[in-house]
Design a protein around this motif. Structure first.
Motif, PDB file in Angstrom:
ATOM      1  N   LEU A 113       7.084   5.006   7.650  1.00  0.00           N
ATOM      2  CA  LEU A 113       8.216   4.218   7.155  1.00  0.00           C
ATOM      3  C   LEU A 113       8.585   4.733   5.762  1.00  0.00           C
ATOM      4  N   TYR A 114       9.895   4.822   5.493  1.00  0.00           N
ATOM      5  CA  TYR A 114      10.294   5.190   4.130  1.00  0.00           C
ATOM      6  C   TYR A 114      11.565   4.454   3.737  1.00  0.00           C
ATOM      7  N   VAL A 129       7.124  -0.321  -2.990  1.00  0.00           N
ATOM      8  CA  VAL A 129       6.520  -0.161  -1.657  1.00  0.00           C
ATOM      9  C   VAL A 129       6.291  -1.530  -1.031  1.00  0.00           C
ATOM     10  N   ILE A 133       8.946  -1.777   1.842  1.00  0.00           N
ATOM     11  CA  ILE A 133       8.244  -1.347   3.069  1.00  0.00           C
ATOM     12  C   ILE A 133       7.436  -2.523   3.640  1.00  0.00           C
ATOM     13  N   ASP A 134       6.414  -2.984   2.898  1.00  0.00           N
ATOM     14  CA  ASP A 134       5.500  -3.999   3.459  1.00  0.00           C
ATOM     15  C   ASP A 134       6.242  -5.291   3.826  1.00  0.00           C
ATOM     16  N   ALA A 138       8.520  -2.863   7.383  1.00  0.00           N
ATOM     17  CA  ALA A 138       7.379  -3.024   8.303  1.00  0.00           C
ATOM     18  C   ALA A 138       7.605  -4.240   9.201  1.00  0.00           C
ATOM     19  N   LYS A 148       3.577   5.443   4.458  1.00  0.00           N
ATOM     20  CA  LYS A 148       4.764   4.800   3.899  1.00  0.00           C
ATOM     21  C   LYS A 148       5.098   5.406   2.532  1.00  0.00           C
TER      22      LYS A 148
END
Ligand SMILES: Cc1cc2nc3c(=O)[nH]c(=O)nc-3n(C[C@H](O)[C@H](O)[C@H](O)COP(=O)(O)O)c2cc1C
Length: 203
Positions: A113-114, A129, A133-134, A138, A148
């Motif tokens: 994932l980015y 992040v 992401i999290d 995600a 990630k």
């Protein structure tokens, strides 16, 4: 066919190909591979697209690259990387809608994932992040603990809508930052390295 009509026919063909091809006009053609990889991205102005292509290059060019607006059928792919550009802390609506519609087909296949974000021109850190992401991508993808990364973004005034430029310019002024100018904080070597990391982690 006379030369002029040949040229006209060719130009018309090219124009319709380009029109039909949008926004997948710059399709990245992957190298043949036994493992079927794809990178899916959401973008407004192309930073996340360039990251996607460079991530695939870092994987040895084996991942097909799709703009979510192409509404790709990802069922032939076993391994996915999903990435997004960020505006107001989120990706494009088209990406959120696509992931919502296709959650069942995507879940269990995501290996990386980015996100790309301006982050007021500061280097991205652990908080980015966590936020992007999290706590965001995600969840949208149902991904577990995968590779990630958050990459730096860009401003390209020539591409941006006037409204978008004004929004960010006004934010800079409010924060008493120097006037907003073009910049490019996406680094190809970082994207290549991330591609290698995704591949190694999925081995
Ligand atoms: C209207 C607007 C809102 C933005 N909001 C954010 C934001 O909330 N956080 C951030 O870090 N960057 C923000 N950015 C910067 C973008 O993330 C950055 O320009 C990125 O390179 C965009 O990727 P793209 O070219 O793939 O669309 C914003 C940019 C615009 C135009």
């Amino acid at each position: 066919m006379r030369r002029r009509s040949f040229l006209n026919a060719t130009a018309a063909g090219l124009a319709s190909t380009l029109a039909l091809g949008r926004p997948g006009a710059a399709q990245f053609i992957p190298k043949a591979s036994e493992r079927k990889w794809a990178v899916l991205f959401g973008t407004w102005y192309g930073t996340a697209r360039d990251a996607a292509v460079w991530i695939s290059e870092g994987m040895g060019g084996i991942a097909a690259v799709f703009d979510v607006r192409q509404d790709p059928d990802l069922s032939p792919f076993d391994h996915l990387v999903v990435g997004t550009a960020i505006q107001g802390g989120k990706g494009p609506k088209a990406l959120e809608a696509y992931l919502g519609r296709n959650m069942d087909r995507i879940k269990g296949k995501v290996r990386g994932l980015y996100a790309v974000c301006g982050n007021l021109e500061r280097p991205a850190g652990p908080q980015n992040v966590k936020d992007l992401i999290d706590d965001y991508l995600a969840r949208l993808t149902g991904a577990g603990p995968v590779a990630k990364r958050v990459f730096g973004g860009r401003v390209t005034k020539a591409l941006w809508s006037e409204e978008d430029f004004k929004t960010v310019r006004d934010l800079y002024a409010q924060l008493q930052m120097p006037p907003l100018k073009d910049y490019d904080n996406l680094r190809r070597p970082d994207c290549l390295a991330f591609g290698g990391e995704v591949l190694a982690k999925a081995a």
